[in-house]
Design a protein around this motif. Structure first.
Motif, PDB file in Angstrom:
ATOM      1  N   LEU A  79       0.951  -1.108  -0.324  1.00 31.28           N
ATOM      2  CA  LEU A  79      -0.085   0.115  -0.417  1.00 31.28           C
ATOM      3  C   LEU A  79       0.855   1.238  -0.191  1.00 31.28           C
ATOM      4  O   LEU A  79       0.505   2.400  -0.684  1.00 31.28           O
ATOM      5  N   VAL A 130      -0.046   3.844  -2.653  1.00 29.43           N
ATOM      6  CA  VAL A 130       0.304   5.191  -2.284  1.00 29.43           C
ATOM      7  C   VAL A 130       1.308   6.110  -3.196  1.00 29.43           C
ATOM      8  O   VAL A 130       1.002   7.449  -3.712  1.00 29.43           O
ATOM      9  N   ARG A 158      -4.587   7.307   1.325  1.00 30.24           N
ATOM     10  CA  ARG A 158      -5.455   6.993   2.672  1.00 30.24           C
ATOM     11  C   ARG A 158      -6.126   7.583   3.263  1.00 30.24           C
ATOM     12  O   ARG A 158      -6.094   9.538   2.698  1.00 30.24           O
ATOM     13  N   VAL A 210      -7.983   2.723   2.893  1.00 29.04           N
ATOM     14  CA  VAL A 210      -6.768   2.860   1.634  1.00 29.04           C
ATOM     15  C   VAL A 210      -8.626   3.388   0.583  1.00 29.04           C
ATOM     16  O   VAL A 210      -9.366   2.042   0.388  1.00 29.04           O
TER      17      VAL A 210
END
Length: 153
Positions: A73, A77, A84, A96
């Motif tokens: 993640l 990102v 987030r 998320v």
């Protein structure tokens, strides 16, 4: 002279692993034809289908350790595919979700997904729904087994 080895049966677990490898290869090829990188595409799809999700939810749905999901993640990102957001019910947690760019990349892969489903479905000897039901049973059993601890003898 040594005794011959017993025949090694191919059980459903090795066949499930082989199926995973074959699906990954076929889907990666089809995604590449659409110009979509297959890296993290499965996680992108899980978030696209069920999101927004907590990182723990992503780990539970994929059967991937939370530490691996957290690292994945972070990279997603950084790549701009996932963002987030505050968890509305738990100030200690976050969710998320796909960014517009991540959603566009996920959707860009849909023709590849449809082509992969058709390629596999056209070669099955039984209805897709029957195979899907058996896989759902297997996933449920694997999740239950993963939650059960077995004492070491």
């Amino acid at each position: 002279m040594s005794a011959p080895l017993p025949e090694r049966p191919r059980g459903f677990l090795i066949n499930a692993w082989i199926a995973n490898e074959l699906v990954n290869a076929l889907l990666a090829r089809n995604l590449a034809e659409e110009g979509v990188d297959s890296g993290f595409y499965g996680t992108l799809s899980v978030i696209g289908v069920w999101g927004p999700l907590t990182p723990s939810d992503v780990a539970d749905k994929t059967g991937t350790p939370l530490t691996t999901v957290s690292d994945r993640l972070r990279r997603m990102v950084a790549d701009g595919d996932v963002e987030r957001v505050a968890h509305p019910a738990d100030g200690r947690s976050h969710l998320v979700q796909l960014t517009p760019e991540g959603d566009a990349r996920w959707r860009q892969g849909w023709p590849a997904l449809q082509r992969t489903i058709a390629q596999v479905g056209d070669n099955l000897e039984r209805p897709v729904e029957e195979v899907e039901a058996a896989l759902e049973d297997l996933l449920a059993a694997l999740r239950r087994a993963a939650r059960t601890t077995t004492p070491v003898s």
